[in-house]
Write an enzyme that holds these catalytic residues in place. Structure first.
Site, PDB file in Angstrom:
ATOM      1  NE  ARG A  74     -12.259 -20.659   2.612  1.00  0.00           N
ATOM      2  CZ  ARG A  74     -11.261 -20.034   3.289  1.00  0.00           C
ATOM      3  NH1 ARG A  74     -10.202 -20.001   2.359  1.00  0.00           N
ATOM      4  NH2 ARG A  74     -11.409 -18.601   3.463  1.00  0.00           N
ATOM      5  CG  ASN A  99     -21.789 -15.314   3.781  1.00  0.00           C
ATOM      6  OD1 ASN A  99     -23.243 -14.848   4.396  1.00  0.00           O
ATOM      7  ND2 ASN A  99     -20.647 -14.161   4.030  1.00  0.00           N
ATOM      8  NE  ARG A 133     -16.969 -13.367  11.004  1.00  0.00           N
ATOM      9  CZ  ARG A 133     -15.204 -13.335  11.006  1.00  0.00           C
ATOM     10  NH1 ARG A 133     -14.829 -15.201  11.397  1.00  0.00           N
ATOM     11  NH2 ARG A 133     -14.510 -12.722  10.711  1.00  0.00           N
ATOM     12  CG  ASP A 244     -11.328  -9.393  12.156  1.00  0.00           C
ATOM     13  OD1 ASP A 244     -10.108  -9.775  11.636  1.00  0.00           O
ATOM     14  OD2 ASP A 244     -11.230  -7.582  11.153  1.00  0.00           O
TER      15      ASP A 244
END
Lengths: 330, 330
Positions: A74, A99, A133, A244
């Site tokens: 993106r 990535n 990340r 997360d």
């Protein structure tokens, strides 16, 4: 007598040598002392835990944060967001976790469109992993990290306020997206948002996680993340999800308190639909939420217990955007 | 040999005595150890300053609060409010500070309408002073005080939530009414609410005080209040005002942080108009606000500096009353 004679100049020289040596030593000590006084303070207690006053504006590494944004497929959204985020107050640097394996980073284009307010570092990855990340990047100089998904736009006002809140709660994940887990009588946990029944602590709802895709947290937690059981990395790699949730487990274990502090965003937008790539993000996979429940239970196994704790504290900015937003019926 | 003979039983008895004594000592140590394990924890640091988890429900003096309500010339409102507040969760006891000098307390009526959920103590005063409510009452057993004006109704939901917030910020005044001071170029301070210009820290507003007429705070601060400069008492007595401003100065000085944490009330009502007494409260006096600015400047003189600090943290309850009250545009 020969002996004595030979000793005399030796003794005289010895005294002079002694005096000279003493002076040298004293000078060296003074220099060392001066250098020590000039050295920057060693990073003190990495995880302070009391509510502090926010510091005045300064771009030093203590009063600013590093934006870490992972991106996959993106790049148009990434560049749009970088134009926005590069100018957020108190931003020190941007680290883009690239990535897009095998694809060149847009560094030339970026540089050709300079100058830019802050340095942007493109970290080329070798494998497309969700947990890329969460590396302890050497370029990271600040105590605070702002982590954003590459499709999420949060207003500068929200970020400035949330950063000031993080400075008062530096051991927590301070962010905009709350989630919770629920225990069930069978002992199996489920993951969800506000649609799930509340955990039963009086009225209202509770949250037990704050997602890191739109949150501030202490850079020390990236360091801690490198020291987790292998099974955690395997889980994240297996699901390409749950990094997360794992971070919330880590923080909750570390503090013994709720991992997150939820700041209610005034203006947060998902730009997914705006991408030309046709790629719409992992959370659209059919199994996404079930995977996250699966991860909660696996992590409880790995950590031998449920460390997540509930909170119902919702923080907003006094007098913003409406200067009378605190008004009550009195 | 006689000697030896005499020693023998002595030695035998000695050994038995020694064994017996050892057993007694060991038993005593075990008992002492058991007792120590059973003793309640000594009250630790009186002013903890880290965010803690709220404790589970219990009416012990650690998990409950004492309501202190001062009353003057509005006994009808007092009794209406007592009917409401006497049943608030986690309430330990009510202390009514009776400023109706020479008038009998309504204790007989109160008792005749029993039983009541908690004890209510009527403290007869000899002089009608605003600062009577800031005594260190011996009946006060809890760490937490809830102080309410005798014309203010706050819902049980709001109070239960604010109490849980206080437990996470026990060194702050956690309450429902924020106010601020403003510095002016002349160095003279002014007191006000949200209509005053903001102190200039970015966007939105700031508050630097939370009024104690609807707030939780640590009972230790009542103790501290007894040790303030005489000029503070003189100021409060002279104005019959500003005891709450003085408390905010005290707390800010003690913590070096903003004195208060503002919890946005869902349902707070002023019952002034409902009284039959015709008495409408001190804040209707023409000079009320000017007095408060005057007090701010006097207190800065007395304390030789301005200790109040600004905050823009506004706390609400997640998922209450609307279970989706945290929803954002994402």
């Amino acid at each position: 007598r020969y002996f004595h004679f030979c000793k005399l100049p030796g003794r005289v020289m010895g005294i002079r040598l002694l005096r000279f040596t003493s002076v040298v030593i004293i000078v060296l000590l003074l220099v060392a002392g001066a250098l020590t006084a000039l050295l920057p303070n060693i990073k003190d207690d990495k995880m302070p835990n009391s509510r502090r006053e926010p510091k005045t504006q300064s771009q030093s590494a203590l009063d600013s944060f590093t934006l870490i944004m992972q991106t996959y497929n993106r790049t148009d959204l990434l560049l749009k967001l970088l134009n926005h985020y590069q100018a957020i107050p108190h931003l020190h640097k941007v680290i883009v976790v690239w990535n897009n394996i095998g694809e060149k980073v847009p560094e030339e284009m970026w540089n050709s469109l300079g100058p830019h307010p802050v340095p942007v570092v493109f970290k080329v990855q070798t494998v497309n992993r969700m947990r890329n990340r969460l590396q302890n990047f050497p370029e990271l100089e600040t105590k605070a990290v702002l982590m954003m998904d590459d499709d999420t736009l949060v207003s500068a006002h929200d970020l400035a306020f949330a950063f000031s809140v993080w400075q008062q709660f530096p051991e927590h994940i301070v962010g905009f997206v709350p989630r919770k887990h629920i225990s069930t009588p069978s002992g199996v946990y489920s993951y969800g948002s506000f649609e799930l029944q509340n955990p039963g602590f009086g009225n209202g709802d509770q949250y037990s996680m704050v997602l890191i895709g739109a949150a501030f947290f202490h850079s020390g937690y990236l360091e801690d993340f490198q020291r987790q059981p292998e099974a955690v990395y395997a889980l994240i790699d297996e699901t390409q999800n749950c990094d997360d949730i794992a971070m919330n487990f880590l923080v909750a274990k570390h503090t013994g308190k709720p991992s997150g502090v939820f700041v209610k965003p005034v203006d947060i937008r998902n730009l997914e639909k705006d991408t030309n790539s046709g790629y719409s993000g992992m959370w659209h996979r059919a199994e996404h939420l079930l995977q996250r429940s699966y991860c909660v239970n696996k992590l409880v196994n790995i950590y031998d217990g449920m460390p997540l704790k509930y909170s119902n504290i919702m923080i907003s900015q006094f007098g913003f955007p409406n200067y009378a937003n605190h008004k009550n019926k009195m």
